[in-house]
Design a protein around this motif. Sequence first.
Motif, PDB file in Angstrom:
ATOM      1  N   SER A 460       0.224  14.532   0.504  1.00  0.00           N
ATOM      2  CA  SER A 460       0.821  15.116  -0.745  1.00  0.00           C
ATOM      3  C   SER A 460       0.816  14.005  -1.544  1.00  0.00           C
ATOM      4  O   SER A 460       0.888  14.381  -2.822  1.00  0.00           O
ATOM      5  CB  SER A 460       2.191  15.570  -0.191  1.00  0.00           C
ATOM      6  OG  SER A 460       2.845  14.442   0.330  1.00  0.00           O
ATOM      7  N   ALA A 461       0.918  12.623  -1.508  1.00  0.00           N
ATOM      8  CA  ALA A 461       1.089  11.755  -2.615  1.00  0.00           C
ATOM      9  C   ALA A 461       0.100  10.566  -2.127  1.00  0.00           C
ATOM     10  O   ALA A 461       0.763   9.602  -1.550  1.00  0.00           O
ATOM     11  CB  ALA A 461       2.527  11.328  -2.456  1.00  0.00           C
ATOM     12  N   PRO A 462      -0.944  10.466  -2.190  1.00  0.00           N
ATOM     13  CA  PRO A 462      -1.905   9.679  -2.053  1.00  0.00           C
ATOM     14  C   PRO A 462      -1.847   8.320  -2.812  1.00  0.00           C
ATOM     15  O   PRO A 462      -2.746   7.820  -3.449  1.00  0.00           O
ATOM     16  CB  PRO A 462      -3.443  10.132  -2.103  1.00  0.00           C
ATOM     17  CG  PRO A 462      -3.152  11.164  -3.104  1.00  0.00           C
ATOM     18  CD  PRO A 462      -1.845  11.746  -2.789  1.00  0.00           C
ATOM     19  N   ASP A 463      -0.543   7.702  -2.721  1.00  0.00           N
ATOM     20  CA  ASP A 463      -0.470   6.421  -3.505  1.00  0.00           C
ATOM     21  C   ASP A 463      -0.692   5.350  -2.638  1.00  0.00           C
ATOM     22  O   ASP A 463      -0.229   5.371  -1.474  1.00  0.00           O
ATOM     23  CB  ASP A 463       1.251   6.390  -4.049  1.00  0.00           C
ATOM     24  CG  ASP A 463       1.419   5.339  -5.025  1.00  0.00           C
ATOM     25  OD1 ASP A 463       0.809   5.604  -6.194  1.00  0.00           O
ATOM     26  OD2 ASP A 463       2.166   4.761  -4.636  1.00  0.00           O
ATOM     27  N   ASP A 464      -0.920   4.167  -3.229  1.00  0.00           N
ATOM     28  CA  ASP A 464      -1.127   2.867  -2.731  1.00  0.00           C
ATOM     29  C   ASP A 464       0.302   2.395  -1.989  1.00  0.00           C
ATOM     30  O   ASP A 464       0.244   1.782  -0.654  1.00  0.00           O
ATOM     31  CB  ASP A 464      -1.694   1.736  -3.490  1.00  0.00           C
ATOM     32  CG  ASP A 464      -3.111   1.945  -3.812  1.00  0.00           C
ATOM     33  OD1 ASP A 464      -3.852   2.968  -3.184  1.00  0.00           O
ATOM     34  OD2 ASP A 464      -3.619   1.383  -4.827  1.00  0.00           O
ATOM     35  N   ALA A 465       1.208   2.519  -2.671  1.00  0.00           N
ATOM     36  CA  ALA A 465       2.341   2.073  -2.015  1.00  0.00           C
ATOM     37  C   ALA A 465       3.024   2.812  -0.960  1.00  0.00           C
ATOM     38  O   ALA A 465       3.615   2.386   0.022  1.00  0.00           O
ATOM     39  CB  ALA A 465       3.827   2.341  -3.245  1.00  0.00           C
ATOM     40  N   ILE A 466       2.531   4.021  -0.798  1.00  0.00           N
ATOM     41  CA  ILE A 466       2.955   4.823   0.654  1.00  0.00           C
ATOM     42  C   ILE A 466       2.059   4.454   1.474  1.00  0.00           C
ATOM     43  O   ILE A 466       2.719   4.228   2.672  1.00  0.00           O
ATOM     44  CB  ILE A 466       2.470   6.346   0.029  1.00  0.00           C
ATOM     45  CG1 ILE A 466       3.988   6.961  -1.082  1.00  0.00           C
ATOM     46  CG2 ILE A 466       2.723   7.376   1.346  1.00  0.00           C
ATOM     47  CD1 ILE A 466       3.807   8.481  -1.183  1.00  0.00           C
ATOM     48  N   ALA A 467       0.839   4.279   1.361  1.00  0.00           N
ATOM     49  CA  ALA A 467       0.000   3.685   2.307  1.00  0.00           C
ATOM     50  C   ALA A 467       0.499   2.393   2.835  1.00  0.00           C
ATOM     51  O   ALA A 467       0.416   2.168   4.075  1.00  0.00           O
ATOM     52  CB  ALA A 467      -1.603   3.854   1.883  1.00  0.00           C
ATOM     53  N   ALA A 557      -4.823  -8.620   3.100  1.00  0.00           N
ATOM     54  CA  ALA A 557      -5.854  -8.652   2.305  1.00  0.00           C
ATOM     55  C   ALA A 557      -5.898  -7.409   1.055  1.00  0.00           C
ATOM     56  O   ALA A 557      -6.242  -7.866  -0.039  1.00  0.00           O
ATOM     57  CB  ALA A 557      -7.129  -7.842   3.139  1.00  0.00           C
ATOM     58  N   ARG A 558      -5.361  -6.330   1.255  1.00  0.00           N
ATOM     59  CA  ARG A 558      -5.162  -5.206   0.331  1.00  0.00           C
ATOM     60  C   ARG A 558      -4.147  -6.026  -0.751  1.00  0.00           C
ATOM     61  O   ARG A 558      -4.595  -5.957  -2.129  1.00  0.00           O
ATOM     62  CB  ARG A 558      -4.559  -3.952   0.746  1.00  0.00           C
ATOM     63  CG  ARG A 558      -4.503  -2.886  -0.350  1.00  0.00           C
ATOM     64  CD  ARG A 558      -4.223  -1.547   0.296  1.00  0.00           C
ATOM     65  NE  ARG A 558      -4.373  -0.474  -0.827  1.00  0.00           N
ATOM     66  CZ  ARG A 558      -4.516   0.833  -0.436  1.00  0.00           C
ATOM     67  NH1 ARG A 558      -4.942   1.123   0.912  1.00  0.00           N
ATOM     68  NH2 ARG A 558      -4.719   1.374  -1.304  1.00  0.00           N
ATOM     69  N   GLY A 559      -3.057  -6.637  -0.425  1.00  0.00           N
ATOM     70  CA  GLY A 559      -2.350  -7.223  -1.399  1.00  0.00           C
ATOM     71  C   GLY A 559      -2.893  -8.199  -2.123  1.00  0.00           C
ATOM     72  O   GLY A 559      -2.634  -8.084  -3.240  1.00  0.00           O
ATOM     73  N   GLY A 560      -3.343  -8.908  -1.588  1.00  0.00           N
ATOM     74  CA  GLY A 560      -3.909 -10.187  -2.306  1.00  0.00           C
ATOM     75  C   GLY A 560      -5.319  -9.819  -3.459  1.00  0.00           C
ATOM     76  O   GLY A 560      -5.168 -10.152  -4.172  1.00  0.00           O
ATOM     77  N   LEU A 561      -6.031  -8.723  -2.905  1.00  0.00           N
ATOM     78  CA  LEU A 561      -7.146  -8.265  -3.549  1.00  0.00           C
ATOM     79  C   LEU A 561      -6.678  -7.457  -4.610  1.00  0.00           C
ATOM     80  O   LEU A 561      -7.272  -7.555  -5.786  1.00  0.00           O
ATOM     81  CB  LEU A 561      -7.886  -7.390  -2.646  1.00  0.00           C
ATOM     82  CG  LEU A 561      -8.979  -8.336  -1.755  1.00  0.00           C
ATOM     83  CD1 LEU A 561      -9.726  -7.577  -0.566  1.00  0.00           C
ATOM     84  CD2 LEU A 561      -9.583  -9.426  -2.231  1.00  0.00           C
TER      85      LEU A 561
END
Length: 630
Positions: A460-467, A557-561
Amino acid sequence: MSLPPGFLDELRNRVTISSVVGRKVVWDMRKSNQAKGDYWAPCPFHQEKTASFHVDDRKGFYYCFGCHAKGNAFTFLQETENMSFMEAVETLAREAGLPMPERDPRAAEKADRLSELAKVTEAAVRFFRMQLNTGAAAGAREYLRGRGLAQSALDRFEIGYAPDARQALWDALTGAGIAGDLIIEAGLCAKPDDGGAPYDRMRGRIIFPIRDGRGRCIGFGGRALSANARAKYLNSPETPLFDKGRALYNLGPARSACGKGQPLIVAEGYMDVIALSEAGFEAAVAPLGTAITEDQLRLMWRVSPEPIIALDGDTAGLRAGFRLIDLALPLLGPEQSLRFCLLPEKMDPDDILRQGGPAAMTKLIEGAVPLVQLLWQRETEGKVFDSPERRTALDNRLRDALAKITDPGLRGHYTDEIKRLRFEFLRPAEATGRKQSLAWGRRATPAKPLSSTRGTRLASAPDDAIAEAMRVELILAILLCHSALVPEFEVELERLNCRDPALARICAAFVTGDTPPPADADALLALPHIAIAPPVRQADAQFARLCLRDEFAKYFARGGLDAELREVVEDMDTLADESVTFRLARATAARNESERSRLNDSTDLGEDRAALSGELQRLIESQIWIKPKK
């Protein structure tokens, strides 16, 4: 002002001379032996550089081998503070929390009365000892031989026999010219309520004289020979001489043996003490038929900083040890504690010595456990902690017990040890004897998504913060189900960014070693995507460990990249060269690589094998995502 005789003894029991002298001197720790109460320092009464001033805590005296100054705690205050004797007594009494007695002009008369009572008890000792050699004491002698006591032991402990007659002792003492009121006041005989003739309190019993630290006979213990006796053991009643809550059997000889380096052993009864002493464990004492009191505990610490409590191997013995814990906790200090010698079930020290000899007892004494371990056993033995509520109740009980310790440093060390024991106790058993496949493969033909799937948070909300939040939820849920893995990931947990307050509380509890709030834990484990997650549902710790490595790697990895990509995009406005293009391409490729799971479904996967590709793993470990800009 005259002081009651027992007042100064009580004051000496509460205040050690080393604590008084220690305010004026600096101890030579190379020469001193604190465990034995043996202290050395330069003399405060004359100028010197060597430590010739000796303080003996057990005897309560000091002596200088240079100037020959000597005395006790009272004389030390008189000499160093220019006090009178009564001023020194009042000073120490305030420090000990002991109220000064009221002025009593009859104090000298009372002291004389106590001396008279002590003479009566000594006369009774002689009478009981003589009776042990009579024909009426044949059963007593047979019992003592059956317990393995030689004549030397009978003489050493002055064991006697009270005839099974109503007035045998009364007639003997009054016939020797001793006043009847003294005999009754000493607790040897009792006067019936109907006004009849006084009768002996001890009849048909083996007699054990009880002496105080100065060697005075203050009372008696009697062991019945008849199975129909109302009490197996009987002590003298409370008298001006005898207070069983402030006395220990065999105190004087035990103190001398402790001074020679023997450990103080606290047994349950008279026969245990005698058996231990005869086997070479001469520093043995016993409470007088009751639970150990605070006064008895302080008396033990005057003799030894760490007495060993030898508990009988039965339920009653353990209960006595558990009660002693609550008594001792508020009184513990860096130099006064307890150890517990847990004997085999239904055995006492006498049984151990009979079956295994001194070597068996020595082994048990050397294996005595510290108080903190018995505290843990008391709170966990026979209990099941299969729910958050039960584990929380355990934490609360332990927290309340530790709060009783007054010394902050000691309380901190107790807390650390309890945390260690708790972690070992509640750590789930890892699966053994089997290995699971870790296949997270993709379907060849994706199935059509259901309406329930389209309504999930990600769909419903494919947002990076939700992931990111869902990944944090999965990490914490795995650790809730596999708490044994928490120490391996403490560094990573401290770097987690938990925006949700409930998740932040769970994470903080893991970092500090506390139990996560049950309500927060239950709410997290009830989330749909958590309830179906394989590492949450399965008990395989190895599988959970690999999943955690993978999820933490993706998270960092995601946060740093993402940060690197944002920086590259900002630089594109000012730096339009090939380095920006190179950085953007490399950062994008690394981010895409981090989104792929590298868990291997091979059964040979080892713990040290990286869950990510080599390039990405090197970036994560070094935390250098891209070459710095020049």
